[in-house]
Every structure is written in structure tokens, then in C-alpha cells.
Enzyme design. Structure first.
Site, PDB file in Angstrom:
ATOM      1  CG  HIS A  37      -0.240  -0.176   2.511  1.00 34.80           C
ATOM      2  ND1 HIS A  37       0.200  -1.397   2.950  1.00 34.80           N
ATOM      3  CD2 HIS A  37       0.123   0.717   3.470  1.00 34.80           C
ATOM      4  CE1 HIS A  37       0.791  -1.266   4.116  1.00 34.80           C
ATOM      5  NE2 HIS A  37       0.768   0.017   4.465  1.00 34.80           N
ATOM      6  CG  HIS A  95       0.995   5.203   4.255  1.00 33.92           C
ATOM      7  ND1 HIS A  95       0.199   5.087   5.369  1.00 33.92           N
ATOM      8  CD2 HIS A  95       1.749   4.079   4.224  1.00 33.92           C
ATOM      9  CE1 HIS A  95       0.459   3.951   5.992  1.00 33.92           C
ATOM     10  NE2 HIS A  95       1.410   3.314   5.318  1.00 33.92           N
TER      11      HIS A  95
HETATM   12  P1  AMP Z   1       1.890   0.239   7.415  1.00 32.91           P
HETATM   13  O1  AMP Z   1       2.142   0.397   8.891  1.00 32.91           O
HETATM   14  O2  AMP Z   1       2.715   1.087   6.525  1.00 32.91           O
HETATM   15  O3  AMP Z   1       1.910  -1.236   7.025  1.00 32.91           O
HETATM   16  O4  AMP Z   1       0.431   0.786   7.181  1.00 32.91           O
HETATM   17  C1  AMP Z   1      -0.710   0.061   7.488  1.00 32.91           C
HETATM   18  C2  AMP Z   1      -1.784   1.077   7.704  1.00 32.91           C
HETATM   19  O5  AMP Z   1      -3.029   0.418   7.572  1.00 32.91           O
HETATM   20  C3  AMP Z   1      -1.743   1.730   9.076  1.00 32.91           C
HETATM   21  O6  AMP Z   1      -1.561   3.134   8.931  1.00 32.91           O
HETATM   22  C4  AMP Z   1      -3.109   1.388   9.675  1.00 32.91           C
HETATM   23  O7  AMP Z   1      -3.674   2.448  10.412  1.00 32.91           O
HETATM   24  C5  AMP Z   1      -3.931   1.053   8.450  1.00 32.91           C
HETATM   25  N1  AMP Z   1      -5.029   0.125   8.684  1.00 32.91           N
HETATM   26  C6  AMP Z   1      -4.973  -1.046   9.331  1.00 32.91           C
HETATM   27  N2  AMP Z   1      -6.204  -1.631   9.339  1.00 32.91           N
HETATM   28  C7  AMP Z   1      -7.027  -0.806   8.640  1.00 32.91           C
HETATM   29  C8  AMP Z   1      -8.406  -0.823   8.295  1.00 32.91           C
HETATM   30  N3  AMP Z   1      -9.211  -1.832   8.673  1.00 32.91           N
HETATM   31  N4  AMP Z   1      -8.912   0.198   7.584  1.00 32.91           N
HETATM   32  C9  AMP Z   1      -8.118   1.239   7.214  1.00 32.91           C
HETATM   33  N5  AMP Z   1      -6.810   1.320   7.495  1.00 32.91           N
HETATM   34  C10 AMP Z   1      -6.268   0.326   8.220  1.00 32.91           C
END
Ligand code: AMP
Ligand code: ZN
Length: 140
Positions: A98, A100
Site C-alpha cells: 500500500h 500512504h
Molecule cells: P503500514 O504500517 O505502513 O503497514 O500501514 C498500514 C496502515 O493500515 C496503518 O496506517 C493502519 O492504520 C492502516 N489500517 C490497518 N487496518 C485498517 C483498516 N481496517 N482500515 C483502514 N486502514 C487500516
């Protein structure tokens, strides 16, 4: 497989979806740095950016540009960060690739630049050599 982003793609987990097409989905991050912090996600389960199939890549980054523009205009942001955490050492917590998009405001109390290092003589060239060794052949 227990993947929260696949679960969002399959509508098993609710999300505030911003955009969706056949290759990419985008939704609001549930724990935002700032309101409007958005994730752009290929609809293929790839652990990280290195394993995303080529056919998803151009759409992914085109949409990162489009959605960044919409986030900035929609939220009246002064700027934005685009970042991707890859691997636990980089802080990745969801192992489905993903990107950001984080809207930024002049009043933000945080910066992403800290503890910057300095190259000594020759170290920059050596570091460049290490990276160039593993690049695929250059396209015209
Ligand atoms: P990373 O730490 O770069 O792997 O980013 C993962 C992101 O996914 C974090 O910023 C979380 O807040 C976000 N996240 C996790 N679960 C969900 C969800 N159910 N809906 C939206 N965002 C999420
Ligand atoms: Zn997944």
C-alpha cells in the site's frame, strides 16, 4: 489468508472507500496522521512493493497522483507526503502493499526527516555502485 486489505477489497471489512477500479482500491487510513490520510492499494495480494505484478504498477502510481491531488484540494492541505513502508524494519504492519498519502498543513507538529546521516569521501560512489549492480538492464 488473513489480510485486512483483502478483506476490505472483498467487502468483508468496512472501509471509507475513496476510489476503486479493476486494479486498485483506495480508502481512508483508520489511524490517520492527519484527517484525509489515504491508502492506495493494488487489488492483488502482494506482500510489498517489490512483489506487485507489473500490470498493477502504472495504475497504482497514476492513482496515487490523482488521489493525492484530490486529498490536497478536498482538505485544503498545504502539501502531502507519499510513502510506503516495506518490511518490518521500515515499519510495515499490514503485509499487503500500500501507498500512504498524508495531507500536510503548515501547523503540523511532526516532520518525517530525522537523524540524517552524512557520507564520508568516496562513500557515496560506493553506495551508488552497490545499488546499480542490482538494477535491471536500462530500457530505451
Ligand atoms: P503500514 O504500517 O505502513 O503497514 O500501514 C498500514 C496502515 O493500515 C496503518 O496506517 C493502519 O492504520 C492502516 N489500517 C490497518 N487496518 C485498517 C483498516 N481496517 N482500515 C483502514 N486502514 C487500516
Ligand atoms: Zn491482501
Amino acid at each position: 489468508m488473513n489480510c485486512v486489505f483483502c478483506s476490505i477489497i472483498n467487502r468483508k471489512t468496512p472501509a471509507e472507500i475513496i476510489y476503486e477500479d479493476s486494479l486498485v482500491i483506495s480508502f481512508l487510513d483508520i489511524r490517520p496522521f492527519n484527517f484525509g490520510h489515504t491508502l492506495v492499494v493494488p487489488k492483488h495480494h502482494s506482500e510489498d512493493l517489490l512483489s506487485v505484478p507489473e500490470e498493477y504498477l502504472s495504475r497504482l502510481f497514476l492513482k496515487v497522483q490523482d488521489i493525492s491531488g484530490a486529498v490536497v484540494r478536498g482538505l485544503g492541505a498545504a502539501g502531502f507526503n507519499v510513502l510506503s513502508n516495506n518490511g518490518p524494519a521500515a515499519g510495515q504492519t499490514v503485509f499487503h502493499c500500500h501507498i500512504h498519502i498524508i495531507p500536510r498543513f503548515d501547523t503540523d507538529p511532526f516532520k518525517f526527516k530525522m537523524n540524517l546521516k552524512k557520507y564520508n569521501d568516496g562513500e557515496m560512489r560506493l553506495t551508488g555502485d552497490k545499488i546499480r549492480l542490482f538494477l535491471p538492464p536500462q530500457e530505451k
